[in-house]
Design a protein around this motif. Sequence first.
Motif, PDB file in Angstrom:
ATOM      1  N   GLU A   1       4.164   5.553  -9.862  1.00  9.33           N
ATOM      2  CA  GLU A   1       5.567   5.207  -9.633  1.00  9.33           C
ATOM      3  C   GLU A   1       5.716   4.529  -8.281  1.00  9.33           C
ATOM      4  N   ALA A   2       6.672   3.592  -8.219  1.00  7.34           N
ATOM      5  CA  ALA A   2       6.899   2.862  -6.960  1.00  7.34           C
ATOM      6  C   ALA A   2       8.326   2.337  -6.936  1.00  7.34           C
ATOM      7  N   PRO A   3       8.891   2.120  -5.756  1.00  7.15           N
ATOM      8  CA  PRO A   3      10.226   1.498  -5.664  1.00  7.15           C
ATOM      9  C   PRO A   3      10.223   0.105  -6.293  1.00  7.15           C
ATOM     10  N   ARG A   4      11.378  -0.313  -6.744  1.00  8.12           N
ATOM     11  CA  ARG A   4      11.493  -1.577  -7.480  1.00  8.12           C
ATOM     12  C   ARG A   4      11.104  -2.790  -6.633  1.00  8.12           C
ATOM     13  N   ASP A   5      11.276  -2.712  -5.316  1.00  9.91           N
ATOM     14  CA  ASP A   5      10.978  -3.871  -4.476  1.00  9.91           C
ATOM     15  C   ASP A   5       9.548  -3.865  -3.931  1.00  9.91           C
ATOM     16  N   THR A   6       8.673  -3.006  -4.496  1.00 12.75           N
ATOM     17  CA  THR A   6       7.290  -2.931  -4.020  1.00 12.75           C
ATOM     18  C   THR A   6       6.542  -4.227  -4.330  1.00 12.75           C
ATOM     19  N   SER A   7       5.742  -4.697  -3.392  1.00 10.97           N
ATOM     20  CA  SER A   7       4.983  -5.940  -3.598  1.00 10.97           C
ATOM     21  C   SER A   7       3.834  -5.711  -4.565  1.00 10.97           C
ATOM     22  N   VAL A   8       3.366  -6.808  -5.137  1.00 10.88           N
ATOM     23  CA  VAL A   8       2.213  -6.746  -6.046  1.00 10.88           C
ATOM     24  C   VAL A   8       1.001  -6.162  -5.336  1.00 10.88           C
ATOM     25  N   ALA A   9       0.746  -6.559  -4.103  1.00  8.55           N
ATOM     26  CA  ALA A   9      -0.406  -6.047  -3.356  1.00  8.55           C
ATOM     27  C   ALA A   9      -0.326  -4.531  -3.213  1.00  8.55           C
ATOM     28  N   GLU A  10       0.869  -4.026  -2.913  1.00  8.43           N
ATOM     29  CA  GLU A  10       1.037  -2.583  -2.751  1.00  8.43           C
ATOM     30  C   GLU A  10       0.901  -1.866  -4.086  1.00  8.43           C
ATOM     31  N   LEU A  11       1.387  -2.470  -5.176  1.00  7.09           N
ATOM     32  CA  LEU A  11       1.220  -1.864  -6.505  1.00  7.09           C
ATOM     33  C   LEU A  11      -0.257  -1.741  -6.862  1.00  7.09           C
ATOM     34  N   PHE A  12      -1.028  -2.792  -6.575  1.00  2.75           N
ATOM     35  CA  PHE A  12      -2.460  -2.732  -6.858  1.00  2.75           C
ATOM     36  C   PHE A  12      -3.130  -1.637  -6.029  1.00  2.75           C
ATOM     37  N   ARG A  13      -2.678  -1.459  -4.791  1.00  2.00           N
ATOM     38  CA  ARG A  13      -3.251  -0.403  -3.938  1.00  2.00           C
ATOM     39  C   ARG A  13      -2.876   0.985  -4.457  1.00  2.00           C
ATOM     40  N   LEU A  14      -1.598   1.165  -4.776  1.00  2.53           N
ATOM     41  CA  LEU A  14      -1.136   2.458  -5.270  1.00  2.53           C
ATOM     42  C   LEU A  14      -1.830   2.842  -6.576  1.00  2.53           C
ATOM     43  N   ALA A  15      -2.087   1.845  -7.415  1.00  2.46           N
ATOM     44  CA  ALA A  15      -2.719   2.101  -8.715  1.00  2.46           C
ATOM     45  C   ALA A  15      -4.219   2.319  -8.614  1.00  2.46           C
ATOM     46  N   GLY A  16      -4.789   2.113  -7.419  1.00  2.00           N
ATOM     47  CA  GLY A  16      -6.220   2.328  -7.245  1.00  2.00           C
ATOM     48  C   GLY A  16      -7.089   1.176  -7.694  1.00  2.00           C
ATOM     49  N   LEU A  17      -6.485   0.022  -7.938  1.00  2.00           N
ATOM     50  CA  LEU A  17      -7.269  -1.146  -8.347  1.00  2.00           C
ATOM     51  C   LEU A  17      -7.950  -1.825  -7.163  1.00  2.00           C
ATOM     52  N   VAL A  18      -7.432  -1.573  -5.966  1.00  2.00           N
ATOM     53  CA  VAL A  18      -8.034  -2.102  -4.732  1.00  2.00           C
ATOM     54  C   VAL A  18      -7.947  -1.016  -3.663  1.00  2.00           C
ATOM     55  N   ALA A  19      -8.744  -1.168  -2.615  1.00  2.00           N
ATOM     56  CA  ALA A  19      -8.744  -0.185  -1.530  1.00  2.00           C
ATOM     57  C   ALA A  19      -7.557  -0.368  -0.594  1.00  2.00           C
ATOM     58  N   GLY A  20      -7.064  -1.604  -0.458  1.00  2.00           N
ATOM     59  CA  GLY A  20      -5.950  -1.864   0.447  1.00  2.00           C
ATOM     60  C   GLY A  20      -5.288  -3.183   0.116  1.00  2.00           C
ATOM     61  N   ARG A  21      -4.186  -3.478   0.825  1.00  2.00           N
ATOM     62  CA  ARG A  21      -3.450  -4.711   0.546  1.00  2.00           C
ATOM     63  C   ARG A  21      -4.240  -5.956   0.914  1.00  2.00           C
ATOM     64  N   GLY A  22      -5.117  -5.828   1.904  1.00  5.74           N
ATOM     65  CA  GLY A  22      -5.959  -6.971   2.247  1.00  5.74           C
ATOM     66  C   GLY A  22      -6.873  -7.343   1.093  1.00  5.74           C
ATOM     67  N   GLU A  23      -7.474  -6.334   0.477  1.00  4.26           N
ATOM     68  CA  GLU A  23      -8.340  -6.602  -0.678  1.00  4.26           C
ATOM     69  C   GLU A  23      -7.519  -7.160  -1.835  1.00  4.26           C
ATOM     70  N   ALA A  24      -6.292  -6.642  -2.021  1.00  2.00           N
ATOM     71  CA  ALA A  24      -5.425  -7.160  -3.085  1.00  2.00           C
ATOM     72  C   ALA A  24      -5.165  -8.649  -2.891  1.00  2.00           C
ATOM     73  N   ARG A  25      -4.925  -9.068  -1.648  1.00  4.57           N
ATOM     74  CA  ARG A  25      -4.675 -10.491  -1.391  1.00  4.57           C
ATOM     75  C   ARG A  25      -5.902 -11.330  -1.703  1.00  4.57           C
ATOM     76  N   ARG A  26      -7.087 -10.785  -1.409  1.00  2.00           N
ATOM     77  CA  ARG A  26      -8.316 -11.528  -1.727  1.00  2.00           C
ATOM     78  C   ARG A  26      -8.491 -11.669  -3.245  1.00  2.00           C
ATOM     79  N   VAL A  27      -8.202 -10.609  -3.978  1.00  2.00           N
ATOM     80  CA  VAL A  27      -8.316 -10.673  -5.439  1.00  2.00           C
ATOM     81  C   VAL A  27      -7.339 -11.700  -6.004  1.00  2.00           C
ATOM     82  N   VAL A  28      -6.133 -11.719  -5.471  1.00  2.00           N
ATOM     83  CA  VAL A  28      -5.129 -12.708  -5.910  1.00  2.00           C
ATOM     84  C   VAL A  28      -5.614 -14.120  -5.598  1.00  2.00           C
ATOM     85  N   ALA A  29      -6.134 -14.318  -4.389  1.00  2.00           N
ATOM     86  CA  ALA A  29      -6.608 -15.651  -3.989  1.00  2.00           C
ATOM     87  C   ALA A  29      -7.750 -16.127  -4.870  1.00  2.00           C
TER      88      ALA A  29
END
Length: 419
Positions: free
Chosen positions: A348-376
Amino acid sequence: MTDVIEELQWREVLALSTDLDELRAELARGPVTYYCGFDPTAPSLHIGNLVQILTMRRLQLAGNLPLALVGGATGLIGDPRPESERQLQERDVIAEWVGRIRRQIEPYLDFTGTYAARMVNNLDWTSQLSAIDFLRDVGKYFRVNRMLAKDAVSARLNSDAGISYTEFSYQILQGYDFLELFRRYGCKLQTGGSDQWGNLTAGTELIRRVTGETAHLIATPLITDEQGNKLGKSTGGGAMWLDPTMTSPYAMYQYFVNVGDGQVGSLLRTFTFLEREEILALEKETAERPHLRLGHRRLAEEITRFVHGEAETAAVIAASGALFGRGELAGLPESTLHAALSEAGLVEAPRDTSVAELFRLAGLVAGRGEARRVVAEGGAYVNNERVTDADVAVATPLHGKYVVLRRGKRTLAGAVLLP
């Protein structure tokens, strides 16, 4: 079906039995009245019980008469578990569970026609039985040394928990069930699991001692996964339930899609009514091209359809494809989507949560920095659309609140956006 015993052997559901030649002769003279008991020790049956239901159905299709016993009496006691005493449930709880389990069994058997099934409850013949009558008329036929030798009893005797007289007496009650069904309906055969063999033989021994007649037993094997655990135990809830509110149709489908390659053929034999030629062809296909998972998907489809029906199975198959980009997510029913994402991992997350933070919360990445790399790198997807900006919120969640998160082709999770 000319030889149901041979069919059960080929289906790998005949682990133990009394004299098979005698039983074959009895079945040839047929029809044989047979029974299987289901205790209401939970509000639902589980996948292990399905083996018994399928065995009953195969015997009925071969021209025999089923008695489905739901244990309103034995459910008040509970058969001994190897590790500890069961917690006794209140009578009104057991009565409710009896009704639920009856309704679960009824769709699988035919209650009309020449070989019509009957539903019976052992509370009908035990509720009026006094303790003195029970001890004089039933208990006197049981020898304590034989009772102590039963596997479940001996395991408990050698444990710190010990065993109460209540659970110790369970085998007498089950034996008495067989005797009563023998008297009332001419029941000559009982089916059950091989782990219940001691309780099963209590009935044949009691019938022989009281009447001098011979009755028969068939026991199915314990179905396990490749690690030796009871089938379905790894689903998280301790068992894979047939009740869709306790184990979702999606969870059931996914479990069987993901069984080991070496189990597919055996499970197709045990859990489906597919013809032998088709099963053998699927076994061959699985061995030669396991990456296609044709046998796995057919197994999962057949079991899910048998338990939950055509419509639920179609929805589950659609969801299974859509979650991985092979179908339309928007058309999935909310209940199916929720069940699927719960299996994958739902946060669960607030409606305005960023995609990077959602990926972190869901355990798909270790942090938002890694999420940005995956997106890139083009490997992040939200609701099957490739993400190009990791720092924005999801604009249009499914059903107003669900987000399907995917990293690459196979790594999946989900989120519920809170108001």
